[in-house]
Design a protein around this motif. Structure first.
Motif, PDB file in Angstrom:
ATOM      1  N   SER A  10      98.310  15.393 -15.740  1.00  0.00           N
ATOM      2  CA  SER A  10      97.706  14.214 -14.819  1.00  0.00           C
ATOM      3  C   SER A  10      96.571  14.529 -14.244  1.00  0.00           C
ATOM      4  CB  SER A  10      98.837  13.924 -13.711  1.00  0.00           C
ATOM      5  OG  SER A  10      97.908  12.717 -12.223  1.00  0.00           O
ATOM      6  N   ILE A  11      95.047  13.988 -13.690  1.00  0.00           N
ATOM      7  CA  ILE A  11      94.470  14.054 -13.194  1.00  0.00           C
ATOM      8  C   ILE A  11      93.985  13.775 -12.221  1.00  0.00           C
ATOM      9  CG2 ILE A  11      92.481  14.977 -16.060  1.00  0.00           C
ATOM     10  CD1 ILE A  11      91.845  12.411 -15.171  1.00  0.00           C
ATOM     11  N   LYS A  12      94.562  12.759 -11.852  1.00  0.00           N
ATOM     12  CA  LYS A  12      95.112  12.353 -10.136  1.00  0.00           C
ATOM     13  C   LYS A  12      94.507  13.217  -9.114  1.00  0.00           C
ATOM     14  CE  LYS A  12      97.864   9.464  -6.878  1.00  0.00           C
ATOM     15  NZ  LYS A  12      99.383   8.557  -7.173  1.00  0.00           N
ATOM     16  N   GLY A  13      93.639  12.503  -8.631  1.00  0.00           N
ATOM     17  CA  GLY A  13      93.262  13.352  -7.028  1.00  0.00           C
ATOM     18  C   GLY A  13      92.603  14.278  -7.965  1.00  0.00           C
ATOM     19  N   HIS A  14      91.602  14.259  -9.009  1.00  0.00           N
ATOM     20  CA  HIS A  14      90.949  15.197  -9.097  1.00  0.00           C
ATOM     21  C   HIS A  14      89.202  14.163  -8.721  1.00  0.00           C
ATOM     22  CE1 HIS A  14      87.034  17.317 -11.797  1.00  0.00           C
ATOM     23  NE2 HIS A  14      88.374  17.473 -11.984  1.00  0.00           N
ATOM     24  N   TYR A  15      88.052  15.071  -8.823  1.00  0.00           N
ATOM     25  CA  TYR A  15      87.044  14.681  -7.878  1.00  0.00           C
ATOM     26  C   TYR A  15      86.193  15.328  -8.702  1.00  0.00           C
ATOM     27  CZ  TYR A  15      82.682  13.247  -5.425  1.00  0.00           C
ATOM     28  OH  TYR A  15      81.480  12.873  -5.535  1.00  0.00           O
ATOM     29  N   PRO A  16      84.514  14.518  -9.472  1.00  0.00           N
ATOM     30  CA  PRO A  16      84.360  13.108  -9.662  1.00  0.00           C
ATOM     31  C   PRO A  16      85.004  12.690 -10.194  1.00  0.00           C
ATOM     32  CG  PRO A  16      82.978  14.150 -11.157  1.00  0.00           C
ATOM     33  CD  PRO A  16      83.913  15.416  -9.740  1.00  0.00           C
ATOM     34  N   TYR A  17      85.686  11.545 -10.230  1.00  0.00           N
ATOM     35  CA  TYR A  17      86.615   9.935 -10.755  1.00  0.00           C
ATOM     36  C   TYR A  17      85.747   9.483 -11.231  1.00  0.00           C
ATOM     37  CZ  TYR A  17      91.255   8.434 -12.649  1.00  0.00           C
ATOM     38  OH  TYR A  17      91.661   7.654 -13.144  1.00  0.00           O
ATOM     39  N   CYS A  18      85.855   8.320 -11.997  1.00  0.00           N
ATOM     40  CA  CYS A  18      85.336   7.228 -12.282  1.00  0.00           C
ATOM     41  C   CYS A  18      86.498   6.829 -13.579  1.00  0.00           C
ATOM     42  CB  CYS A  18      83.862   7.274 -13.538  1.00  0.00           C
ATOM     43  SG  CYS A  18      83.959   7.766 -15.295  1.00  0.00           S
ATOM     44  N   TYR A  19      86.292   5.369 -13.902  1.00  0.00           N
ATOM     45  CA  TYR A  19      87.216   3.773 -14.467  1.00  0.00           C
ATOM     46  C   TYR A  19      87.085   3.935 -16.013  1.00  0.00           C
ATOM     47  CZ  TYR A  19      88.653   3.710  -9.646  1.00  0.00           C
ATOM     48  OH  TYR A  19      89.844   4.422  -7.861  1.00  0.00           O
ATOM     49  N   ASP A  20      86.163   4.542 -16.530  1.00  0.00           N
ATOM     50  CA  ASP A  20      86.092   4.701 -17.562  1.00  0.00           C
ATOM     51  C   ASP A  20      87.480   5.332 -18.350  1.00  0.00           C
ATOM     52  OD1 ASP A  20      85.092   5.178 -20.521  1.00  0.00           O
ATOM     53  OD2 ASP A  20      82.965   5.119 -19.824  1.00  0.00           O
ATOM     54  N   GLU A  21      87.442   4.659 -19.458  1.00  0.00           N
ATOM     55  CA  GLU A  21      88.736   5.536 -20.273  1.00  0.00           C
ATOM     56  C   GLU A  21      88.922   6.478 -21.069  1.00  0.00           C
ATOM     57  OE1 GLU A  21      92.345   4.183 -20.454  1.00  0.00           O
ATOM     58  OE2 GLU A  21      91.404   3.607 -18.936  1.00  0.00           O
ATOM     59  N   LYS A  22      87.036   6.682 -21.265  1.00  0.00           N
ATOM     60  CA  LYS A  22      86.428   7.795 -22.220  1.00  0.00           C
ATOM     61  C   LYS A  22      86.497   9.211 -21.263  1.00  0.00           C
ATOM     62  CE  LYS A  22      83.308   6.591 -25.741  1.00  0.00           C
ATOM     63  NZ  LYS A  22      81.479   6.853 -25.974  1.00  0.00           N
ATOM     64  N   PHE A  23      86.721   8.762 -20.063  1.00  0.00           N
ATOM     65  CA  PHE A  23      86.644   9.596 -19.284  1.00  0.00           C
ATOM     66  C   PHE A  23      87.198  10.693 -18.963  1.00  0.00           C
ATOM     67  CE2 PHE A  23      87.449  11.059 -14.731  1.00  0.00           C
ATOM     68  CZ  PHE A  23      86.398  12.885 -14.217  1.00  0.00           C
ATOM     69  N   ILE A 127      79.951   8.201 -21.017  1.00  0.00           N
ATOM     70  CA  ILE A 127      80.293   7.904 -20.289  1.00  0.00           C
ATOM     71  C   ILE A 127      80.192   6.875 -19.275  1.00  0.00           C
ATOM     72  CG2 ILE A 127      82.180   8.744 -18.438  1.00  0.00           C
ATOM     73  CD1 ILE A 127      82.942  11.379 -20.537  1.00  0.00           C
ATOM     74  N   LYS A 128      80.121   6.268 -18.523  1.00  0.00           N
ATOM     75  CA  LYS A 128      80.067   5.159 -17.434  1.00  0.00           C
ATOM     76  C   LYS A 128      80.306   5.599 -16.102  1.00  0.00           C
ATOM     77  CE  LYS A 128      77.943   3.111 -21.027  1.00  0.00           C
ATOM     78  NZ  LYS A 128      76.033   4.121 -21.246  1.00  0.00           N
ATOM     79  N   ASP A 129      79.441   5.673 -15.033  1.00  0.00           N
ATOM     80  CA  ASP A 129      79.886   4.781 -14.522  1.00  0.00           C
ATOM     81  C   ASP A 129      80.515   6.192 -13.614  1.00  0.00           C
ATOM     82  OD1 ASP A 129      79.573   2.397 -13.899  1.00  0.00           O
ATOM     83  OD2 ASP A 129      81.846   2.429 -14.590  1.00  0.00           O
ATOM     84  N   LEU A 130      79.946   7.587 -13.676  1.00  0.00           N
ATOM     85  CA  LEU A 130      80.289   9.046 -13.570  1.00  0.00           C
ATOM     86  C   LEU A 130      79.140   9.245 -11.846  1.00  0.00           C
ATOM     87  CD1 LEU A 130      80.221  11.252 -16.075  1.00  0.00           C
ATOM     88  CD2 LEU A 130      81.822  11.338 -14.786  1.00  0.00           C
ATOM     89  N   PRO A 131      79.600   9.735 -10.708  1.00  0.00           N
ATOM     90  CA  PRO A 131      79.033   9.456  -9.927  1.00  0.00           C
ATOM     91  C   PRO A 131      77.688  10.475 -10.275  1.00  0.00           C
ATOM     92  CG  PRO A 131      81.300   9.798  -9.133  1.00  0.00           C
ATOM     93  CD  PRO A 131      81.473  10.460 -11.016  1.00  0.00           C
ATOM     94  N   ASN A 132      76.199   9.900  -9.753  1.00  0.00           N
ATOM     95  CA  ASN A 132      74.861  10.493 -10.120  1.00  0.00           C
ATOM     96  C   ASN A 132      74.741  10.944  -8.451  1.00  0.00           C
ATOM     97  OD1 ASN A 132      72.632  10.799 -10.474  1.00  0.00           O
ATOM     98  ND2 ASN A 132      72.139   9.125 -11.365  1.00  0.00           N
ATOM     99  N   PRO A 133      74.022  12.720  -8.026  1.00  0.00           N
ATOM    100  CA  PRO A 133      73.822  12.598  -7.063  1.00  0.00           C
ATOM    101  C   PRO A 133      72.611  12.079  -6.613  1.00  0.00           C
ATOM    102  CG  PRO A 133      74.923  14.138  -7.759  1.00  0.00           C
ATOM    103  CD  PRO A 133      74.366  13.307  -8.731  1.00  0.00           C
ATOM    104  N   LEU A 134      71.988  11.449  -8.123  1.00  0.00           N
ATOM    105  CA  LEU A 134      70.116  11.005  -8.228  1.00  0.00           C
ATOM    106  C   LEU A 134      70.201   9.668  -8.376  1.00  0.00           C
ATOM    107  CD1 LEU A 134      68.590  13.881 -10.703  1.00  0.00           C
ATOM    108  CD2 LEU A 134      69.377  14.569  -8.106  1.00  0.00           C
TER     109      LEU A 134
END
Length: 284
Positions: A10-23, A127-134
């Motif tokens: 399980s990767i539950k609780g991992h940061y960063p996280y996104c909801y793209d199934e590829k992630f 992979i879509k919707d990854l957190p982007n610092p920029l």
């Protein structure tokens, strides 16, 4: 170090996280231990009883019935050459298994490995919707002259952005605009590898082209990431086995790759190869 195949741990609780199934396929986790015998125990704790049973982690592996494929490198013309000490580690592992077990030794060149870096990198960069610092300032940062100035400053610690972050954004743009989709190629490669390995086969393969690099040297050896990303992209379990030190006294290793859900093979071979190479040793 054991990296399990995708969606097992399980990767539950991992940061960063996104909801793209590829992630969920790209980010896979597993234990890191000093001694190989502890990997199985840690995997069982991470998986729980149900998955431990499904993956047959408690079953003994008969190494005499094993098919052992091996490759010293992928013959890619665009990648950094594998350190001779790591190639030697692959050969030593093969000789050890051949001398101590009746396993089938197969030197097989997966020609498709030459193109893994492009195909697998495209898969990751899509992979879509990854957190982007920029986010919000990306268009300004990525203007050619500004980007070159920021990247050069980042190398000397004079930028609020790290060179790795800026380089990632550049590669992201390159893959988005110039590199075609390779999902079918990755799927075909996974099919080829899993059909060869089956339920009793493993692949001995370099974990990386060299020992650990110095800070920012990764920019000059980035293509070598194909060795580390291979099992991840194919959804296969892999276990890194320390195999000594390079000429600079830095630790090096090879990896044991198996078909999806055949983690027990990786763990069993890692425990045996620990006897061959001497296992963990303090750095020189």
């Amino acid at each position: 170090m054991q990296i399990s195949n995708s969606r097992t741990v399980s990767i539950k609780g991992h940061y960063p996280y996104c909801y793209d199934e590829k992630f969920k396929d790209a980010l896979v986790l597993g234990p890191m231990t000093r001694y190989a015998k502890d990997l199985r125990l840690m995997m069982k704790i991470l998986l729980g009883d149900k998955l431990t049973t499904q993956l047959k982690l408690n079953q003994r592996v008969d190494l005499n019935k094993l098919k052992v494929y091996f490759m010293e490198d992928n013959d890619s013309v665009i990648e950094t050459r594998v350190d001779p000490a790591i190639k030697s580690g692959v050969r030593t592992a093969v000789k050890y298994l051949k001398a101590n077990f009746q396993c089938q030794i197969i030197e097989h060149k997966f020609k498709e490995f030459q193109y893994v870096i492009t195909a697998c990198a495209k898969d990751v960069f899509s992979i879509k919707d990854l957190p982007n610092p920029l986010k919000g300032i990306l268009s300004q940062v990525m203007r050619t002259q500004i980007w070159q100035w920021r990247l050069s400053n980042a190398f000397f610690g004079q930028s609020q952005y790290s060179p790795h972050l800026l380089n990632y954004q550049l590669l992201l743009k390159v893959f988005e605009t110039l590199i075609p989709d390779h999902s079918q190629e990755v799927a075909a490669l996974k099919k080829t590898v899993t059909e060869h390995l089956g339920e009793n086969g493993i692949l001995l393969y370099p974990t990386n082209v060299s020992s650990a690099t110095k800070h920012n040297e990764f920019f000059f050896t980035a293509s070598s990431a194909s060795y580390a990303v291979l099992a991840n992209s194919l959804g296969c379990p892999a276990t890194n086995v320390p195999c000594g030190f390079d000429k600079n006294g830095m630790p090096i290793g090879i990896q044991v790759i198996a078909s999806p859900n055949q983690d027990r093979l990786c763990l069993a071979v890692a425990e045996e190869l620990e006897k061959c190479f001497g296992g963990w040793m303090p750095p020189k």
